[in-house]
Design a protein around this motif. Structure first.
Motif, mmCIF file in Angstrom:
data_model
loop_
_atom_site.group_PDB
_atom_site.id
_atom_site.type_symbol
_atom_site.label_atom_id
_atom_site.label_comp_id
_atom_site.label_asym_id
_atom_site.label_seq_id
_atom_site.Cartn_x
_atom_site.Cartn_y
_atom_site.Cartn_z
ATOM 1 N N LYS A 261 0.935 -0.897 0.130
ATOM 2 C CA LYS A 261 0.151 -0.140 -0.053
ATOM 3 C C LYS A 261 1.000 1.158 -0.186
ATOM 4 O O LYS A 261 1.707 1.020 0.599
ATOM 5 N N ALA B 45 -2.774 2.839 -6.674
ATOM 6 C CA ALA B 45 -4.226 3.004 -5.401
ATOM 7 C C ALA B 45 -2.804 3.659 -4.843
ATOM 8 O O ALA B 45 -1.513 3.550 -4.131
ATOM 9 N N PHE B 46 -3.837 4.421 -3.321
ATOM 10 C CA PHE B 46 -3.189 5.143 -2.743
ATOM 11 C C PHE B 46 -4.187 5.695 -1.697
ATOM 12 O O PHE B 46 -5.183 6.093 -2.000
ATOM 13 N N ASP B 47 -4.128 6.285 -0.485
ATOM 14 C CA ASP B 47 -4.338 6.525 0.559
ATOM 15 C C ASP B 47 -3.350 8.882 0.730
ATOM 16 O O ASP B 47 -2.112 8.253 1.039
ATOM 17 N N ALA B 48 -3.926 9.200 0.772
ATOM 18 C CA ALA B 48 -3.625 10.480 1.119
ATOM 19 C C ALA B 48 -3.901 10.791 2.010
ATOM 20 O O ALA B 48 -5.344 10.936 1.839
ATOM 21 N N LYS C 268 -6.070 1.404 11.031
ATOM 22 C CA LYS C 268 -6.250 1.098 9.206
ATOM 23 C C LYS C 268 -4.639 0.860 8.694
ATOM 24 O O LYS C 268 -4.223 -0.567 7.792
ATOM 25 N N THR D 209 -8.574 9.343 -1.059
ATOM 26 C CA THR D 209 -8.113 7.478 -1.499
ATOM 27 C C THR D 209 -8.542 7.657 -2.860
ATOM 28 O O THR D 209 -9.539 8.053 -2.829
ATOM 29 N N GLU E 132 -4.405 -2.245 -3.298
ATOM 30 C CA GLU E 132 -4.861 -2.288 -1.648
ATOM 31 C C GLU E 132 -5.143 -0.909 -1.857
ATOM 32 O O GLU E 132 -4.196 -0.074 -1.839
ATOM 33 N N VAL E 133 -5.859 -0.359 -0.194
ATOM 34 C CA VAL E 133 -5.845 0.562 0.481
ATOM 35 C C VAL E 133 -6.589 0.368 1.278
ATOM 36 O O VAL E 133 -6.186 -0.436 1.798
ATOM 37 N N ALA E 134 -6.568 1.835 2.105
ATOM 38 C CA ALA E 134 -6.981 1.600 3.841
ATOM 39 C C ALA E 134 -8.275 1.427 3.340
ATOM 40 O O ALA E 134 -9.110 1.674 2.801
ATOM 41 N N PRO E 135 -8.542 -0.048 4.349
ATOM 42 C CA PRO E 135 -10.098 -0.193 4.138
ATOM 43 C C PRO E 135 -10.996 1.476 5.294
ATOM 44 O O PRO E 135 -10.071 1.838 5.873
ATOM 45 N N PRO E 136 -11.986 1.058 4.706
ATOM 46 C CA PRO E 136 -12.660 2.010 5.598
ATOM 47 C C PRO E 136 -12.726 1.992 6.984
ATOM 48 O O PRO E 136 -12.709 0.985 7.498
ATOM 49 N N ASP E 137 -13.469 3.156 7.355
ATOM 50 C CA ASP E 137 -13.426 2.385 8.995
ATOM 51 C C ASP E 137 -14.815 3.541 8.889
ATOM 52 O O ASP E 137 -15.838 3.972 8.491
#
Lengths: 104, 291
Positions: A2, A32-35, A52, B42, B49-54
């Motif tokens: 990730k 894919a990424f989270d920012a 998470k 996101t 993969e990305v962080a799963p939802p919360d």
């Protein structure tokens, strides 16, 4: 693997051109990424989203000094695992270097 | 709501089935403007993969043909970027969901490096703003981040182990950069408060206060008192890099005395508890001693 990108929105300690260049190339990469706006802010709030991220297996974190990132997660009550975390430092490294490490 | 409470709105930048992918330039503009305004974003890609939802509220943004499928147990809002501006939509949904609205705060608070910390409590004793506390295991902890004074790294300058970080500080190792031998040796880093203020801190304050009262009652020279205060504050500012704004908000001598008394009581209680635990522990048996 990730990817988590920290924009360090609330301070000017990360060179703006490095931040922008890394974000632009990440955005164009098809990955894919989270920012997040600011990891420090999330740590202060003990944001559950950090858990998470910390629990989610191998992750590349694009932010600042690895020691700062490690203890910010710890301060939020969600310590990072000892293995599988790679922190890339936009405060000292060039955008070119960060992107090369990030997108390998 | 304090600055450290509440959930941020999470924005999903959706470009999967049922939508038209964004141009590279548009995607970057959306990302950049959202992050600069405090939103979390996101970007999911099929098979990655990305962080799963919360439990944070979610806004799905994209050039949407319809509403993409999402889990039913989450509060999810959809906005079509063909019709709305990304930042306007995020602000509108943030308001509607009661997600956290950010003032322009700089997240400034100490972060402890427990690989280095020896639990000496010097930071707890030093900080006049109750930022530090102890947890149930009597371990130092940062308990009131909100109380920390922005841009003041003073406690990290008095930490004998260089164990306190301020990630938004300009210079290393306080900013999280590696601690080198020369950092520990460096005089500016290893400031001893007692030395700085001439011996026992609180004793020194008491003496100074008492002398000041005497002098004040005999001389009634306010200008001398102000000069003395200015001199001391200047010294603190120089040695510990404390900003002017923080110096202006320092508690009065009486407040400091009161706080010192509280700290002494806490310490005495802690020591008493620790002694009780030691006393309560049964003496080791002969077997335990290996006899």
């Amino acid at each position: 693997m990730k990817i988590l990108y920290c924009n360090c929105t609330y301070a000017k300690v990360v060179p703006k051109d490095v931040k922008q260049d890394v974000l632009r190339q990440l955005s164009d990469s098809g990955r894919a990424f989270d920012a997040v706006a600011d990891l420090c802010d999330m740590s202060a709030r003990k944001d559950p989203a950090l858990k998470k991220i910390a629990d989610g297996g191998c992750t590349k974190i694009v932010a600042c000094y690895p020691r700062a990132v490690k203890w910010l997660f710890h301060a939020a009550g969600t310590p990072l695992p000892d293995e599988g975390i790679d922190v890339l430092n936009m405060r000292v490294d060039s955008a070119e270097h960060v992107v090369k490490e990030l997108l390998v | 709501m304090s600055r450290t409470e509440g959930r941020n709105l999470r924005v999903i930048l959706y470009e999967g089935p049922g939508s038209t992918p964004l141009d590279d330039g548009d995607r970057y503009q959306v990302l950049s403007s959202l992050l600069d305004n405090g939103f979390e974003v996101t970007r999911p890609v099929a098979g990655q993969e990305v962080a799963p939802p919360d439990d944070a509220p979610v806004l799905v943004l994209g050039l949407l043909d319809g509403e993409p499928l999402v889990a039913e147990d989450h509060e999810v809002h959809f906005r079509d970027l063909a019709q709305v501006n990304a930042l306007d939509a995020a602000r509108e949904v943030r308001k509607a969901t009661g997600a956290r609205t950010l003032d322009a705060w700089k997240p400034w608070f100490p972060v402890i490096d427990f690989d280095r910390c020896t639990n000496c409590m010097q930071c707890l004793t030093f900080c006049l703003f109750d930022v530090y506390g102890v947890d149930t295991e009597q371990k130092i902890t940062v308990q009131n981040q909100d109380n920390c004074k922005t841009d003041c790294p003073a406690c990290s300058r008095v930490c004998p182990e260089v164990a306190i970080l301020f990630p938004k500080y300009a210079k290393g190792p306080i900013n999280g950069d590696e601690v080198r031998d020369q950092d520990i040796q460096r005089e500016a880093m290893k400031v001893d408060i007692s030395t700085l203020l001439g011996g026992d801190l609180y004793g020194s304050l008491r003496t100074r206060q008492s002398e000041a009262r005497k002098r004040f009652s005999t001389e009634r020279d306010e200008s001398k008192a102000l000069l003395e205060r200015k001199r001391c504050l200047g010294k603190l500012k120089k040695e510990l890099d404390i900003p002017d704004e923080v110096l202006m908000t320092l508690p009065s001598a009486d407040d400091i005395e009161e706080r010192a008394a509280r700290a002494r009581t806490k310490l005495a209680k802690r020591q008493a508890r620790s002694q009780t635990v030691k006393d309560a522990r049964p003496a080791p048996s002969e077997a335990e001693w290996g006899i």
